[in-house]
Design an enzyme around this catalytic site. Sequence first.
Site, PDB file in Angstrom:
ATOM      1  N   SER A 128       0.987  -0.934   0.074  1.00 17.13           N
ATOM      2  CA  SER A 128       0.136  -0.232  -0.066  1.00 17.13           C
ATOM      3  C   SER A 128       0.566   1.163  -0.278  1.00 17.13           C
ATOM      4  O   SER A 128       2.060   1.045   0.500  1.00 17.13           O
ATOM      5  CB  SER A 128      -0.977  -0.063   1.256  1.00 17.13           C
ATOM      6  OG  SER A 128      -1.885   1.159   1.436  1.00 17.13           O
ATOM      7  N   TYR A 141      -1.568  -0.904  10.528  1.00 18.73           N
ATOM      8  CA  TYR A 141      -1.888  -1.215   9.036  1.00 18.73           C
ATOM      9  C   TYR A 141      -0.358  -0.352   8.116  1.00 18.73           C
ATOM     10  O   TYR A 141       0.328  -1.368   7.258  1.00 18.73           O
ATOM     11  CB  TYR A 141      -3.068  -0.313   8.220  1.00 18.73           C
ATOM     12  CG  TYR A 141      -3.259  -0.766   6.764  1.00 18.73           C
ATOM     13  CD1 TYR A 141      -3.716  -1.912   6.311  1.00 18.73           C
ATOM     14  CD2 TYR A 141      -2.573   0.184   6.159  1.00 18.73           C
ATOM     15  CE1 TYR A 141      -3.523  -2.462   4.944  1.00 18.73           C
ATOM     16  CE2 TYR A 141      -3.139   0.136   4.198  1.00 18.73           C
ATOM     17  CZ  TYR A 141      -3.816  -1.491   4.218  1.00 18.73           C
ATOM     18  OH  TYR A 141      -3.766  -1.485   2.802  1.00 18.73           O
TER      19      TYR A 141
HETATM   20  P1  NAP Z   1     -11.644  -5.989  -0.241  1.00 22.50           P
HETATM   21  O1  NAP Z   1     -12.006  -5.680  -1.112  1.00 22.50           O
HETATM   22  O2  NAP Z   1     -11.728  -5.717   1.314  1.00 22.50           O
HETATM   23  O3  NAP Z   1     -11.216  -8.008  -0.156  1.00 22.50           O
HETATM   24  C1  NAP Z   1     -10.330  -8.664   0.505  1.00 22.50           C
HETATM   25  C2  NAP Z   1     -10.229  -9.285   0.019  1.00 22.50           C
HETATM   26  O4  NAP Z   1      -9.388 -10.236   1.420  1.00 22.50           O
HETATM   27  C3  NAP Z   1     -11.107 -10.756  -0.683  1.00 22.50           C
HETATM   28  O5  NAP Z   1     -11.465 -11.508  -0.873  1.00 22.50           O
HETATM   29  C4  NAP Z   1     -11.374 -11.193   1.508  1.00 22.50           C
HETATM   30  O6  NAP Z   1     -12.349 -12.895   1.227  1.00 22.50           O
HETATM   31  C5  NAP Z   1     -10.131 -11.283   2.002  1.00 22.50           C
HETATM   32  N1  NAP Z   1      -9.719 -11.417   3.005  1.00 22.50           N
HETATM   33  C6  NAP Z   1     -10.437 -10.668   4.190  1.00 22.50           C
HETATM   34  N2  NAP Z   1     -10.070 -10.915   5.444  1.00 22.50           N
HETATM   35  C7  NAP Z   1      -9.436 -13.096   5.080  1.00 22.50           C
HETATM   36  C8  NAP Z   1      -8.965 -12.843   6.158  1.00 22.50           C
HETATM   37  N3  NAP Z   1      -9.287 -13.104   7.327  1.00 22.50           N
HETATM   38  N4  NAP Z   1      -8.567 -14.895   5.619  1.00 22.50           N
HETATM   39  C9  NAP Z   1      -8.772 -14.755   4.188  1.00 22.50           C
HETATM   40  N5  NAP Z   1      -9.105 -14.258   3.044  1.00 22.50           N
HETATM   41  C10 NAP Z   1      -9.473 -12.641   3.758  1.00 22.50           C
HETATM   42  O7  NAP Z   1      -9.944  -5.172  -0.516  1.00 22.50           O
HETATM   43  P2  NAP Z   1      -9.327  -5.074  -1.712  1.00 22.50           P
HETATM   44  O8  NAP Z   1      -9.719  -3.093  -0.913  1.00 22.50           O
HETATM   45  O9  NAP Z   1      -9.078  -5.159  -2.551  1.00 22.50           O
HETATM   46  O10 NAP Z   1      -7.812  -4.999  -0.538  1.00 22.50           O
HETATM   47  C11 NAP Z   1      -6.509  -6.407  -1.678  1.00 22.50           C
HETATM   48  C12 NAP Z   1      -5.468  -5.442  -1.158  1.00 22.50           C
HETATM   49  O11 NAP Z   1      -4.817  -4.175  -1.405  1.00 22.50           O
HETATM   50  C13 NAP Z   1      -5.205  -6.166   0.396  1.00 22.50           C
HETATM   51  O12 NAP Z   1      -3.945  -6.223   0.889  1.00 22.50           O
HETATM   52  C14 NAP Z   1      -5.247  -4.162   0.994  1.00 22.50           C
HETATM   53  O13 NAP Z   1      -4.704  -4.013   2.115  1.00 22.50           O
HETATM   54  C15 NAP Z   1      -4.260  -3.446  -0.502  1.00 22.50           C
HETATM   55  N6  NAP Z   1      -4.666  -1.989  -0.484  1.00 22.50           N
HETATM   56  C16 NAP Z   1      -6.026  -1.797  -0.913  1.00 22.50           C
HETATM   57  C17 NAP Z   1      -5.793  -0.657  -1.161  1.00 22.50           C
HETATM   58  C18 NAP Z   1      -7.743   0.374  -0.988  1.00 22.50           C
HETATM   59  O14 NAP Z   1      -7.351   1.226  -1.579  1.00 22.50           O
HETATM   60  N7  NAP Z   1      -9.009  -0.614  -1.702  1.00 22.50           N
HETATM   61  C19 NAP Z   1      -4.736   0.679  -0.944  1.00 22.50           C
HETATM   62  C20 NAP Z   1      -3.975  -0.354  -0.550  1.00 22.50           C
HETATM   63  C21 NAP Z   1      -3.849  -1.224  -0.787  1.00 22.50           C
HETATM   64  P3  NAP Z   1     -13.408 -12.976   1.527  1.00 22.50           P
HETATM   65  O15 NAP Z   1     -13.619 -11.897   2.344  1.00 22.50           O
HETATM   66  O16 NAP Z   1     -14.173 -13.844   0.750  1.00 22.50           O
HETATM   67  O17 NAP Z   1     -12.774 -13.716   2.459  1.00 22.50           O
END
Ligand code: NAP
Length: 235
Positions: A128, A141
């Site tokens: 991130s 985080y």
């Molecule tokens: P998201 O929409 O919340 O999706 C998260 C995914 O992770 C889902 O598929 C969820 O699967 C899985 N997950 C969550 N907790 C879990 C657990 N305890 N065990 C196994 N699987 C789990 O997230 P996203 O925004 O796409 O983020 C994806 C990655 O990008 C993360 O590492 C996040 O930190 C990073 N990121 C996101 C952003 C942003 O702005 N969104 C920015 C920078 C970095 P289920 O719910 O099906 O279990």
Amino acid sequence: MGTRRALVTGGTRGIGAATVIALIEAGDEVIVTGRSPSAQVPQGCRYLTCDLADPKALREFSRIVEGLEISVLINNAGINKIGAISEYDVDDFNRIQHVNVTAPFVLCKAAIPSMQRRQFGRIVNITSIFSVVSKPGRSAYSASKSGLLGLTRALALEVAADNILINCVAPGIVDTELTHSVLGDKGIAELRSLVPMGRLATSDEIAKYIRFLASEENTYMTGQNLVVDGGFTCA
Ligand code: NAP
């Protein structure tokens, strides 16, 4: 190389789901993980359940991963909780480290031996912008994403000679469920105003960079943190 087998953690929605589609389009056979016993995944994908916050489940899952002979590992699953340190629960801090750093470590450990045998591997860890900059309330985080970057750099050195390239993609603010649940509309509007491009990223945009780092087009980049943030960290 023939069809490659890829594993994407947290591939049920958001950046992970977009990455699954990008890898399928690139010709990979993709295995998707999530927590729920059943999830909608693209046709032809294998779906495996694991709650990465549960140490026992992670141990059991890592044994499965050892036998999968994957060529590509995308450590994407991640969680966040914002809060001032005075109110922050240590259990929440530990859960965030477990999902965001310990799980990638354990899955790299499980995947690397077969990559070494085949002298090929691509690992992409999703960090991130909060691995390079931060804001108040992001201690857990930021610690986890900076930790994931440190893990990436050290592991990249360990396996560079085996043609296993390990990098991070560091997204800025992406329009996903995580962003909406953590920031809310007001928080999103505030952060959007700090993005020089004036908008959030889409998951599809981030997935393109992940696909590149996971591909055979990437032949010489390892241990890096590719920041994809619409200019956020330049301001
Ligand atoms: P998201 O929409 O919340 O999706 C998260 C995914 O992770 C889902 O598929 C969820 O699967 C899985 N997950 C969550 N907790 C879990 C657990 N305890 N065990 C196994 N699987 C789990 O997230 P996203 O925004 O796409 O983020 C994806 C990655 O990008 C993360 O590492 C996040 O930190 C990073 N990121 C996101 C952003 C942003 O702005 N969104 C920015 C920078 C970095 P289920 O719910 O099906 O279990």
